[in-house]
Design a protein around this motif. Structure first.
Motif, PDB file in Angstrom:
ATOM      1  N   TRP A  53      -9.900  10.661   5.860  1.00  0.00           N
ATOM      2  CA  TRP A  53      -9.280   9.389   5.517  1.00  0.00           C
ATOM      3  C   TRP A  53     -10.186   8.196   5.777  1.00  0.00           C
ATOM      4  O   TRP A  53     -11.021   8.195   6.679  1.00  0.00           O
ATOM      5  CB  TRP A  53      -8.002   9.223   6.331  1.00  0.00           C
ATOM      6  CG  TRP A  53      -7.001  10.317   6.121  1.00  0.00           C
ATOM      7  CD1 TRP A  53      -6.536  10.801   4.923  1.00  0.00           C
ATOM      8  CD2 TRP A  53      -6.345  11.087   7.134  1.00  0.00           C
ATOM      9  NE1 TRP A  53      -5.619  11.791   5.132  1.00  0.00           N
ATOM     10  CE2 TRP A  53      -5.475  12.002   6.475  1.00  0.00           C
ATOM     11  CE3 TRP A  53      -6.371  11.089   8.539  1.00  0.00           C
ATOM     12  CZ2 TRP A  53      -4.662  12.895   7.176  1.00  0.00           C
ATOM     13  CZ3 TRP A  53      -5.571  11.974   9.234  1.00  0.00           C
ATOM     14  CH2 TRP A  53      -4.734  12.865   8.551  1.00  0.00           C
ATOM     15  N   GLY A 107      -5.873   5.424   6.099  1.00  0.00           N
ATOM     16  CA  GLY A 107      -5.553   6.147   4.878  1.00  0.00           C
ATOM     17  C   GLY A 107      -4.457   7.169   5.035  1.00  0.00           C
ATOM     18  O   GLY A 107      -3.838   7.570   4.046  1.00  0.00           O
ATOM     19  N   PHE A 149       0.791  -1.221   0.000  1.00  0.00           N
ATOM     20  CA  PHE A 149       0.000   0.000   0.000  1.00  0.00           C
ATOM     21  C   PHE A 149       0.831   1.282   0.000  1.00  0.00           C
ATOM     22  O   PHE A 149       0.305   2.354  -0.206  1.00  0.00           O
ATOM     23  CB  PHE A 149      -0.946   0.015   1.211  1.00  0.00           C
ATOM     24  CG  PHE A 149      -2.181  -0.803   1.006  1.00  0.00           C
ATOM     25  CD1 PHE A 149      -3.103  -0.446   0.041  1.00  0.00           C
ATOM     26  CD2 PHE A 149      -2.413  -1.924   1.772  1.00  0.00           C
ATOM     27  CE1 PHE A 149      -4.249  -1.195  -0.144  1.00  0.00           C
ATOM     28  CE2 PHE A 149      -3.544  -2.669   1.587  1.00  0.00           C
ATOM     29  CZ  PHE A 149      -4.463  -2.306   0.627  1.00  0.00           C
ATOM     30  N   ARG A 168      -1.455   4.669   4.331  1.00  0.00           N
ATOM     31  CA  ARG A 168      -1.447   3.759   3.185  1.00  0.00           C
ATOM     32  C   ARG A 168      -2.126   4.339   1.961  1.00  0.00           C
ATOM     33  O   ARG A 168      -2.598   3.607   1.109  1.00  0.00           O
ATOM     34  CB  ARG A 168      -2.085   2.425   3.575  1.00  0.00           C
ATOM     35  CG  ARG A 168      -3.439   2.546   4.213  1.00  0.00           C
ATOM     36  CD  ARG A 168      -3.982   1.215   4.659  1.00  0.00           C
ATOM     37  NE  ARG A 168      -4.902   0.646   3.708  1.00  0.00           N
ATOM     38  CZ  ARG A 168      -5.918  -0.155   4.019  1.00  0.00           C
ATOM     39  NH1 ARG A 168      -6.144  -0.455   5.281  1.00  0.00           N
ATOM     40  NH2 ARG A 168      -6.705  -0.641   3.100  1.00  0.00           N
ATOM     41  N   SER A 169      -2.206   5.672   1.883  1.00  0.00           N
ATOM     42  CA  SER A 169      -2.736   6.319   0.684  1.00  0.00           C
ATOM     43  C   SER A 169      -2.223   7.750   0.640  1.00  0.00           C
ATOM     44  O   SER A 169      -1.626   8.243   1.609  1.00  0.00           O
ATOM     45  CB  SER A 169      -4.272   6.317   0.685  1.00  0.00           C
ATOM     46  OG  SER A 169      -4.787   7.362   1.503  1.00  0.00           O
ATOM     47  N   LEU A 199     -11.539   9.827  -1.871  1.00  0.00           N
ATOM     48  CA  LEU A 199     -12.164   8.551  -1.547  1.00  0.00           C
ATOM     49  C   LEU A 199     -13.318   8.367  -2.505  1.00  0.00           C
ATOM     50  O   LEU A 199     -14.286   9.130  -2.473  1.00  0.00           O
ATOM     51  CB  LEU A 199     -12.653   8.511  -0.098  1.00  0.00           C
ATOM     52  CG  LEU A 199     -13.275   7.177   0.355  1.00  0.00           C
ATOM     53  CD1 LEU A 199     -12.292   6.027   0.147  1.00  0.00           C
ATOM     54  CD2 LEU A 199     -13.724   7.242   1.805  1.00  0.00           C
TER      55      LEU A 199
END
Length: 637
Positions: free
Chosen positions: A331, A335, A11, A338-339, A344
């Protein structure tokens, strides 16, 4: 829950470039510098650390090769594996972000008691000694681990920090109870605090079915001896969760797949908020907290939004002298690590918010407390306002500039801040457990993170969903804090679920200039936002628990009854020209288990117990069903 260590590699294979955007606090954010490999800059040692009862916990220690200075210890305790195993096997990166790895810490990852390669018995959300009377708990294991590390981890500076997301977030929150003087800073991120009231597996007693089952049917399998192997995932044989769980039948039918999964069966054996769940409620223990605390959560975290808000609130109330801070961003679950945190589904947030958080909040927090760096001057509360895509630094949460108000349900599907007329009336619908309302329009076997901002038009077109909306707003409307539904209802059955959803209705001609088509079913359309009905918050109250989670009670058929509860907080601006919508329904499948609409232990229901019922929502002067909101007149205005 988030399989943190095992999934971090897949991720986080991206490098974010420098950026700037309106609404982001400017404190000199720079692009993250490229980080060379872990092996080149760290040594690795694997040890078994003895606990006070003789059990040994498997621990991986990564120490900087540069021995010219001392380093603080940054630890994560996890039930999800300290992969990769073997002293010659290195992960692709260490810590919450590449910046941490480049900065230099002694990174420690530990398999918690009874998981993977550690000895002992694993207990889900192990109750603390104050509740269980046991000689050991996760806080004593934390203390014993820190003691050992201070004596045996070469080159440490005597200071320890801990962080973790989801289940590791729970272990981070538990670390607050250890009282170890070397533990200086802890960041519980999406921590679990209560698995019955609002985290992960239940919401006000309603079972979050695919999330709980799909996770526990694998995670909960017995581990008779230490192992490096993760259990095989459950095979549904289809990607259609709605169809699979509907064909499965009553909740009790899950037991055919969980004969070896002790905790699943224990969950079903405890259908009320009894001693089993109360012992796992972490909040009563959060007192006298010594480390600095930075709790992190996401407004669109489908799993542990509740836990993040509750840890911050509880520490503030029960340990007021603690350096206690909160960060809430736009998030999904985890998130912020890992983003990029820039969207979204099709809902855009205007910038890579995760990179800003990692660089300007999380790293400075740990550098200050663990390395003696300059105080970064972090706000008590750092929160992202969705709808306008702006960060705010506040002195309190909810903001001080809020005023309580009520959005009243009205005849003809109207919604307004004006109380209904004496003869306002009511709306009724038939709720059929055989044809429950889907929680998403797409096909999915589990709980896709995108459901938290998903378009709700599909649901509003059903006859078993009541829809109320305002006229287009003449000015921006900012809501901040918890939502408080208060419904006056009746049913022909003796039990019913009440789902309330707050929705932001975009204008028909809306076009988002920041929209970038992606690869998921939620963002493939070139411009999907015209008329979009964005879910802002949705929660349920299982009707029989309306007065008490411990002592459920039936409805009297046909008798008007008040059902009120508190939903998780929001910080959202409905822009001028948008509408505010509220949807009310009695099923949300398979996100939550079906209610047979007969007062009983749902976990023991059989197929014939599930019956259609007619539900009524009243909206008149004597029974003014409404959604309580806090209107913000400060930030966001």
């Amino acid at each position: 829950m988030f399989l943190h260590r095992a999934l971090r590699v897949s991720f986080l294979l991206f490098t974010l470039l420098g950026w700037g955007a309106p609404g982001l606090p400017a404190r000199g954010t720079q692009a993250a510098a490229p980080v060379e490999g872990v092996r080149e800059h760290y040594t690795k040692r694997e040890v078994l650390i003895p606990m006070r009862d003789g059990k040994k916990l498997f621990t991986a220690i990564y120490t900087p090769r540069d021995t010219s200075r001392a380093y603080p210890i940054l630890m994560q305790r996890t039930p999800y594996s300290v992969w990769p195993y073997g002293e010659e096997a290195f992960p692709e990166h260490l810590g919450p972000s590449p910046r941490f790895q480049a900065e230099g810490f002694i990174f420690v990852y530990q398999d918690v008691r009874g998981r993977m390669m550690s000895e002992g018995e694993f207990v889900n959300m192990r109750p603390q000694r104050a509740a269980s009377g046991a000689p050991v708990d996760e806080s004593t294991d934390t203390t014993d681990t820190i003691d050992w590390l201070l004596k045996n981890a070469e080159g440490n500076n005597g200071r320890v920090g801990q962080w973790g997301i989801s289940y590791p977030g729970f272990y981070s929150a538990v670390a607050l109870l250890s009282g170890h003087p070397a533990l200086k800073a802890v960041s519980p991120q999406a921590p679990i605090v209560d698995w019955f009231q609002g985290d992960d597996f239940h919401r006000n007693g309603a079972l979050w079915l695919p999330h709980a089952f799909n996770f526990m049917v694998s995670f909960g399998l017995p581990r008779p001896a230490p192992t490096q192997a993760w259990p095989k995932p459950f095979e549904h044989g289809t990607s259609d969760g709605y169809e699979w769980f509907l064909r499965l039948g009553p909740t009790a039918a899950t037991r055919q797949y969980t004969k070896e999964v002790a905790f699943w069966n224990e969950m079903l054996d405890h259908p009320t908020y009894d001693a089993f769940w109360q012992a796992r409620n972490l909040r009563p223990q959060l007192k006298g907290v010594r480390p600095a605390v930075l709790t992190v959560g996401g407004w669109f975290d489908a799993e542990n939004l509740y836990g993040a808000l509750q840890v911050f609130k509880t520490v503030g109330h029960q340990s007021p002298a603690t350096d206690n801070r909160l960060v809430m961003g736009p998030w999904f679950h985890g998130g912020w690590e890992r983003s990029a945190g820039d969207h979204l589904g099709p809902v855009q947030f205007g910038a890579p918010t995760a990179e800003w958080f990692q660089a300007e909040v999380l790293l400075p927090f740990f550098l200050h407390h663990l390395k003696g760096a300059k105080d970064p001057g972090l706000a008590k509360v750092t929160v992202f306002e969705t709808g306008t895509n702006r960060w705010h630094q506040l002195e309190a949460w909810p903001p001080k500039q809020v005023k309580d108000s009520k959005l009243y349900l009205q005849p003809s599907g109207r919604l307004s801040f004006t109380a209904p007329a004496p003869a306002g009336g009511s709306d009724s619908f038939i709720s059929d457990p055989a044809k429950p309302v889907p929680f998403i329009e797409q096909v999915a076997i589990g709980m896709p993170k995108e459901y938290m901002t998903a378009d709700q038009r599909f649901a509003g077109r059903r006859t078993d969903v009541l829809v109320y909306q305002t006229e287009p707003l003449k000015a921006d409307l900012t809501l901040a804090g918890p939502l408080r539904p208060e419904l006056f209802v009746a049913t022909t059955g003796t039990d019913a679920d009440w789902v309330v959803k707050l929705i932001d209705v975009y204008p028909d001609g809306f076009k988002n200039p920041d929209f970038k088509p992606g690869g998921s079913p939620w963002d493939r359309t070139p411009n999907p936002m015209g008329g979009y009905q964005q879910l802002v918050r949705g929660e349920v109250m299982r009707g029989k628990f309306r007065d008490s989670l411990e002592h459920p009670g039936p409805f009297t058929p046909g008798q008007p009854t008040r059902v009120a509860w508190s939903m998780n907080d929001i910080f959202h601006t409905f822009k001028k020209g948008h509408r505010v919508m509220v949807q009310v329904q009695s099923s949300w499948f398979p996100l939550m288990d079906r209610n047979p609409q007969t007062f009983m232990n749902i976990n023991e229901a059989i197929a014939t117990d599930y019956r259609p019922a007619t539900h009524t929502v009243f909206h008149n002067a004597a029974q003014p069903s409404h959604l309580g909101v806090a209107v913000c007149s400060g930030p966001g205005q």
